[in-house]
Motif scaffolding. Structure first.
Motif, mmCIF file in Angstrom:
data_model
loop_
_atom_site.group_PDB
_atom_site.id
_atom_site.type_symbol
_atom_site.label_atom_id
_atom_site.label_comp_id
_atom_site.label_asym_id
_atom_site.label_seq_id
_atom_site.Cartn_x
_atom_site.Cartn_y
_atom_site.Cartn_z
ATOM 1 N N ASP A 1 21.241 -1.656 21.441
ATOM 2 C CA ASP A 1 20.281 -0.824 22.115
ATOM 3 C C ASP A 1 19.658 -1.476 23.128
ATOM 4 O OD1 ASP A 1 21.008 1.550 20.497
ATOM 5 O OD2 ASP A 1 19.739 1.109 19.213
ATOM 6 N N ALA A 2 19.177 -0.326 23.788
ATOM 7 C CA ALA A 2 18.113 -0.752 25.209
ATOM 8 C C ALA A 2 17.702 0.323 25.696
ATOM 9 C CB ALA A 2 19.071 -1.545 26.955
ATOM 10 N N PRO A 3 16.227 -0.075 25.841
ATOM 11 C CA PRO A 3 15.465 0.995 25.959
ATOM 12 C C PRO A 3 15.590 1.194 28.055
ATOM 13 C CG PRO A 3 14.049 -1.376 26.073
ATOM 14 C CD PRO A 3 16.276 -1.575 25.514
ATOM 15 N N THR A 4 15.452 2.800 27.916
ATOM 16 C CA THR A 4 15.079 2.686 29.545
ATOM 17 C C THR A 4 14.978 2.165 30.640
ATOM 18 O OG1 THR A 4 13.562 4.667 29.183
ATOM 19 C CG2 THR A 4 15.768 5.501 28.594
ATOM 20 N N ASP A 5 15.197 1.841 31.526
ATOM 21 C CA ASP A 5 14.251 1.459 32.849
ATOM 22 C C ASP A 5 13.018 2.066 33.235
ATOM 23 O OD1 ASP A 5 16.939 -0.412 32.996
ATOM 24 O OD2 ASP A 5 17.393 0.257 34.688
ATOM 25 N N GLU A 6 12.783 3.784 32.761
ATOM 26 C CA GLU A 6 11.940 4.318 32.914
ATOM 27 C C GLU A 6 10.444 3.446 32.151
ATOM 28 O OE1 GLU A 6 14.579 5.781 32.924
ATOM 29 O OE2 GLU A 6 15.330 5.957 34.823
ATOM 30 N N MET A 7 10.839 3.251 30.859
ATOM 31 C CA MET A 7 10.401 2.998 29.712
ATOM 32 C C MET A 7 9.203 1.820 30.170
ATOM 33 S SD MET A 7 10.585 3.088 25.687
ATOM 34 C CE MET A 7 9.214 4.071 24.807
ATOM 35 N N GLU A 8 9.993 0.523 30.609
ATOM 36 C CA GLU A 8 9.453 -0.758 31.004
ATOM 37 C C GLU A 8 8.836 -1.200 29.780
ATOM 38 O OE1 GLU A 8 6.634 -0.250 34.806
ATOM 39 O OE2 GLU A 8 8.308 -0.601 35.580
ATOM 40 N N LEU A 9 9.777 -1.158 28.736
ATOM 41 C CA LEU A 9 9.231 -1.639 27.255
ATOM 42 C C LEU A 9 8.436 -2.858 27.074
ATOM 43 C CD1 LEU A 9 8.856 -0.879 24.233
ATOM 44 C CD2 LEU A 9 11.336 -1.697 23.981
ATOM 45 N N GLY A 10 9.331 -3.840 28.366
ATOM 46 C CA GLY A 10 8.413 -5.294 28.221
ATOM 47 C C GLY A 10 7.481 -5.452 28.784
ATOM 48 N N ARG A 11 7.050 -4.195 30.162
ATOM 49 C CA ARG A 11 5.766 -4.681 30.366
ATOM 50 C C ARG A 11 4.671 -4.153 30.053
ATOM 51 N NH1 ARG A 11 4.753 -4.223 36.089
ATOM 52 N NH2 ARG A 11 6.477 -3.821 36.537
ATOM 53 N N GLN A 12 5.292 -3.614 28.641
ATOM 54 C CA GLN A 12 3.908 -2.517 27.654
ATOM 55 C C GLN A 12 3.230 -3.291 26.813
ATOM 56 O OE1 GLN A 12 4.546 1.741 26.942
ATOM 57 N NE2 GLN A 12 6.503 1.586 27.893
ATOM 58 N N PHE A 13 4.099 -4.422 26.660
ATOM 59 C CA PHE A 13 3.693 -5.912 25.524
ATOM 60 C C PHE A 13 3.337 -6.844 26.362
ATOM 61 C CE2 PHE A 13 6.468 -2.690 22.920
ATOM 62 C CZ PHE A 13 6.072 -3.225 21.323
ATOM 63 N N ALA A 14 4.054 -6.785 27.673
ATOM 64 C CA ALA A 14 3.090 -8.329 28.667
ATOM 65 C C ALA A 14 2.188 -8.828 28.433
ATOM 66 C CB ALA A 14 3.641 -7.995 29.350
ATOM 67 N N GLN A 15 1.796 -9.841 27.899
ATOM 68 C CA GLN A 15 0.557 -10.849 27.991
ATOM 69 C C GLN A 15 0.025 -10.338 29.976
ATOM 70 O OE1 GLN A 15 1.385 -13.720 26.090
ATOM 71 N NE2 GLN A 15 -0.429 -13.417 24.320
ATOM 72 N N GLN A 16 -1.132 -10.380 30.053
ATOM 73 C CA GLN A 16 -1.563 -9.992 31.610
ATOM 74 C C GLN A 16 -2.960 -11.692 32.073
ATOM 75 O OE1 GLN A 16 -2.372 -7.279 34.447
ATOM 76 N NE2 GLN A 16 -4.890 -7.962 34.024
ATOM 77 N N VAL A 17 -2.022 -12.504 32.748
ATOM 78 C CA VAL A 17 -3.621 -14.038 33.300
ATOM 79 C C VAL A 17 -4.241 -13.563 34.039
ATOM 80 C CG1 VAL A 17 -3.785 -16.050 33.187
ATOM 81 C CG2 VAL A 17 -1.819 -15.302 31.907
#
Length: 214
Positions: A193-209
C-alpha cells in the motif's frame, strides 16, 4: 513488491535494497544526527549522519562484504545511495521567513560505512547560498513523504551546534503527536500500500528543527 516514487526509485532506500514483508508503515527506520556547518558567520550547510536499521542495512553490508572502509566497493555503494537521496532532494525541507531555502545539487562530502550490523550514511547537505545567522530563525525537517521510511532524531542531543555558535544560537526539536485515527491508518498500510500524495503522510509524522540565533 517494493514501493517506487514517480521517478522509479525504491523508497526503501535506495538502490535495490530489499525489505522483508512487514504488516505496517513504516517499513524502514533511520536514526539521524545533524550538526550545523558554518563559515564566516553564515550557515553553509548541515552535516548529517543517518544510521539505518539492521534490516535496511542488510543488503548494503552484504554487498560490501569484507571490503576495507576506503575501498572502491564502499565508494561505489555510497555513490549509489547518495544518488537516490539527491533524487529526493535530500529528503529535507529548509525554511527561512516562510520561504524555502535551496540546496546545492551535489554534496561536497559524503560516505558510507559500517557500524556493527548497521549501515551509516554521512554527508554535508550544502545550502545553495550561505545564510546569515545573526538575529535569524530557520526551520528544517527531514522525512520520507510516503512514511515508508521513518526518519527521526531520538532527542535534541542528536542536534549539535559548533562551539563557536553555542553562545549565539540554539536548536529546538519538535516532535508531532498525530491523532489516533492517523496512527491507525498508517498501521493498517501493508507493504503493497501507499498513501495518497495529497495526504502527505510522512510530513504529518515529521519532526521539525528550529534554529534561532541572537
Amino acid at each position: 513488491m517494493l514501493h517506487y516514487n514517480k521517478l522509479g526509485v525504491p523508497l526503501c532506500w535506495l538502490m535495490a535494497i530489499g525489505t522483508p514483508a512487514v504488516s505496517a508503515h513504516p517499513h524502514s527506520f533511520i536514526a539521524m544526527q545533524t550538526t550545523l556547518v558554518h563559515q564566516e558567520g553564515q550557515l553553509s550547510g548541515l552535516k548529517m549522519r543517518w544510521v539505518m536499521d539492521e534490516i535496511t542495512s542488510a543488503d548494503l553490508l552484504y554487498d560490501a562484504g569484507k571490503a576495507q572502509p576506503d575501498s572502491v566497493v564502499w565508494k561505489k555503494l555510497a555513490a549509489e545511495v547518495m544518488a537516490n537521496v539527491l533524487v529526493q532532494h535530500y529528503f529535507t525541507e529548509f525554511w527561512h521567513q516562510k520561504q524555502p531555502v535551496k540546496f546545492d545539487k551535489m554534496p561536497k562530502q559524503y560516505g558510507l560505512s559500517r557500524q556493527g550490523n548497521r549501515a551509516v550514511l554521512e554527508f554535508i547537505l550544502p545550502l545553495a547560498h550561505p545564510q546569515p545567522l545573526k538575529g535569524q530563525r530557520y526551520t528544517f525537517s527531514t522525512f520520507d513523504p510516503t512514511y515508508f521510511v521513518d526518519m527521526t532524531y531520538d532527542s535534541e542531543k542528536d542536534l549539535t551546534l559548533p562551539p563557536e555558535l553555542a553562545s549565539q544560537c540554539r536548536l529546538q526539536l519538535q516532535t508531532p503527536q498525530p491523532g489516533a485515527s492517523l496512527k491507525a491508518y498508517a498501521l493498517a498500510l501493508d507493504k503493497n500500500d501507499a498513501p495518497t500524495d495529497e495526504m502527505e503522510l510522512g510530513r504529518q509524522f515529521a519532526q521539525q528543527v528550529t534554529l534561532v540565533c541572537r
